[in-house]
Design an enzyme around this catalytic site. Structure first.
Site, PDB file in Angstrom:
ATOM      1  N   THR A 212       0.826  -1.209   0.000  1.00  0.00           N
ATOM      2  CA  THR A 212       0.000   0.000   0.000  1.00  0.00           C
ATOM      3  C   THR A 212       0.860   1.258   0.000  1.00  0.00           C
ATOM      4  OG1 THR A 212      -0.108   0.023   2.418  1.00  0.00           O
ATOM      5  CG2 THR A 212      -1.879  -1.131   1.252  1.00  0.00           C
ATOM      6  N   ASN A 214       1.295   4.514   1.777  1.00  0.00           N
ATOM      7  CA  ASN A 214       0.943   5.125   3.066  1.00  0.00           C
ATOM      8  C   ASN A 214       1.024   6.643   2.878  1.00  0.00           C
ATOM      9  OD1 ASN A 214       0.704   5.933   5.698  1.00  0.00           O
ATOM     10  ND2 ASN A 214       2.184   4.477   6.528  1.00  0.00           N
ATOM     11  N   GLU A 260      -4.146   4.458   3.702  1.00  0.00           N
ATOM     12  CA  GLU A 260      -3.310   3.611   2.855  1.00  0.00           C
ATOM     13  C   GLU A 260      -4.115   3.151   1.653  1.00  0.00           C
ATOM     14  OE1 GLU A 260      -0.801   0.678   5.005  1.00  0.00           O
ATOM     15  OE2 GLU A 260      -1.913   1.331   6.779  1.00  0.00           O
TER      16      GLU A 260
END
Length: 317
Positions: A212, A214, A260
Site C-alpha cells: 500500500t 501510506n 493507505e
C-alpha cells in the site's frame, strides 16, 4: 488562470472585473453555481472574473483551534476553479489585523481600490468584515456609491445527500466524517479526495502481498471514517483503481490513524516521496480486527474484489 497571494500581487494596471468572495472549501456544487455565474457575468460584461478566498481559514484566526477539516487544499481548489473558467484567484492572508477590517473598509480596500469590481456575485448567506457584520444587503447598499452591481445566486438546490439539505461544506464534512463518501460526492460533484506524500510505513501490506501507499495527509484534511473504501490512487495524473484503508490498523495494535491505498493489479510501483491523491468512491466495510492473519487475508481479498467491482460499475456508467 492568474494566481495572486495578497493585494500587492494584483497587477497595477488591473481593470474592471467580476468578483466573488468566499472560503470555497471543496468547490462543491453550490460553490460551482456561484463561481459559474461569476464567470458567465464576466463574459457578458467583457471583463475578467476573480475569485477571492482566504488562508488560513478565517475561523482559525478568529477562534484559534477551531480550524474545520478541509475538503480541498488551496492548490486543488485553484485547479477546480480554473476548470470552471475563472481568470484570476486572489488568496488573501487572513490575519488578526485583516479580521478587524470593517465591512465598508473591506469593500473599499479589496473590491474597489484593487479589483475595481464591476459586479459582485455571492450566495445568500455571504458574510464579511469584522465580526462578519457585512452581508449581501450591505454589499448591495454600497453598490451605487462605488459603481458595482450585486447578484445573489440561490444555493438552495436539494439532493439526496444529507436528507435533502442544501449543498454546503459543513454538510459535506459531516458526511465524510461519517464515511458516507457517496453522499459527499453527490454534493461535491466528484469523489472526495485526500492528498499527501507517500511515506514509509510498517510495510505489512507488502509482507501480506498487498503493498500500500501510506499517505501522509496534509494538515486539517477531512479524512473519512475508519474503514475500507473503493476508489482511486492518483499519481502524476494517472488514476489507478484502489482499495483504500483508513484507520489505526487494529490487527497489529496500531495507534496512529493512517490512510493507505492499494493500487489494484499494479506491481512494482515505487511511490515514496511522491505527492498523490486518494479519491473515495464507496464505503466497503468498517475497520475490524480478525482472529488470525489468514482471516485477515481472506477479508483483504474480498475487499479488493468488491472494490474492483464497484469501480468497474462506476466507470461503466
Amino acid at each position: 488562470m492568474q494566481r495572486w497571494r495578497g493585494l500587492e500581487d494584483i497587477p497595477q494596471d488591473w481593470g474592471r472585473s467580476v468578483v466573488t468572495i468566499g472560503s470555497y472549501d471543496g468547490v462543491h456544487r453550490g460553490h460551482q453555481l456561484i463561481i459559474g455565474r461569476a464567470v458567465d457575468r464576466a463574459r457578458e460584461l467583457g471583463v475578467p472574473s476573480v475569485v477571492v478566498t482566504f488562508d488560513p481559514h478565517p475561523s482559525e484566526v478568529v477562534r484559534p483551534g477551531s480550524h474545520p477539516p478541509l475538503l480541498a487544499p488551496h492548490h486543488r481548489r485553484a485547479e477546480l476553479m480554473a476548470e470552471l473558467g475563472v481568470d484570476a484567484l486572489l488568496i488573501l492572508p487572513f490575519t488578526a489585523e485583516f479580521s478587524k477590517l470593517s465591512p465598508a473598509d473591506f469593500i473599499v480596500k479589496v473590491l474597489v481600490d484593487k479589483l475595481h469590481a464591476k459586479a459582485v456575485i455571492e450566495g445568500p448567506n455571504f458574510r464579511f468584515g469584522h465580526r462578519a457584520a457585512g452581508d449581501v444587503a450591505f454589499l448591495s447598499e454600497l453598490g451605487p456609491t462605488y459603481d458595482y452591481e450585486v447578484e445573489v445566486v440561490d444555493l438552495y438546490v436539494r439532493g439526496e445527500a444529507g436528507g435533502g439539505e442544501p449543498f454546503s461544506s459543513t454538510l459535506t464534512r459531516r458526511l465524510v466524517a461519517e464515511g458516507d463518501v457517496e453522499g459527499a460526492a453527490e454534493i461535491l460533484g466528484r469523489p472526495h479526495r485526500v492528498e499527501g506524500v507517500v511515506v514509509r510505513g510498517a510495510q505489512r501490506g507488502r509482507e501480506l502481498g498487498y503493498p500500500t501507499a501510506n499517505v501522509e495527509t496534509l494538515p486539517h484534511t477531512a479524512i473519512p471514517a475508519d474503514g475500507v473504501y473503493a476508489g482511486w490512487l492518483t499519481v502524476e495524473g494517472e488514476a489507478m483503481p484502489a482499495a483504500i484503508s483508513v484507520g489505526t490498523n487494529p490487527q497489529f495494535d496500531g495507534t496512529e490513524r493512517t490512510v493507505e491505498a492499494y493500487a489494484i493489479d499494479r506491481v512494482g510501483l515505487d511511490l515514496y516521496g511522491l505527492h498523490v491523491g486518494v479519491d473515495f468512491l464507496a464505503y466497503v466495510r468498517g475497520q475490524a480486527k480478525f482472529d488470525s492473519i489468514e482471516a485477515l487475508l481472506v477479508a483483504i481479498a474480498d475487499d479488493v474484489k468488491r472494490s474492483r467491482e464497484l469501480i468497474e460499475a462506476y466507470e461503466a456508467k
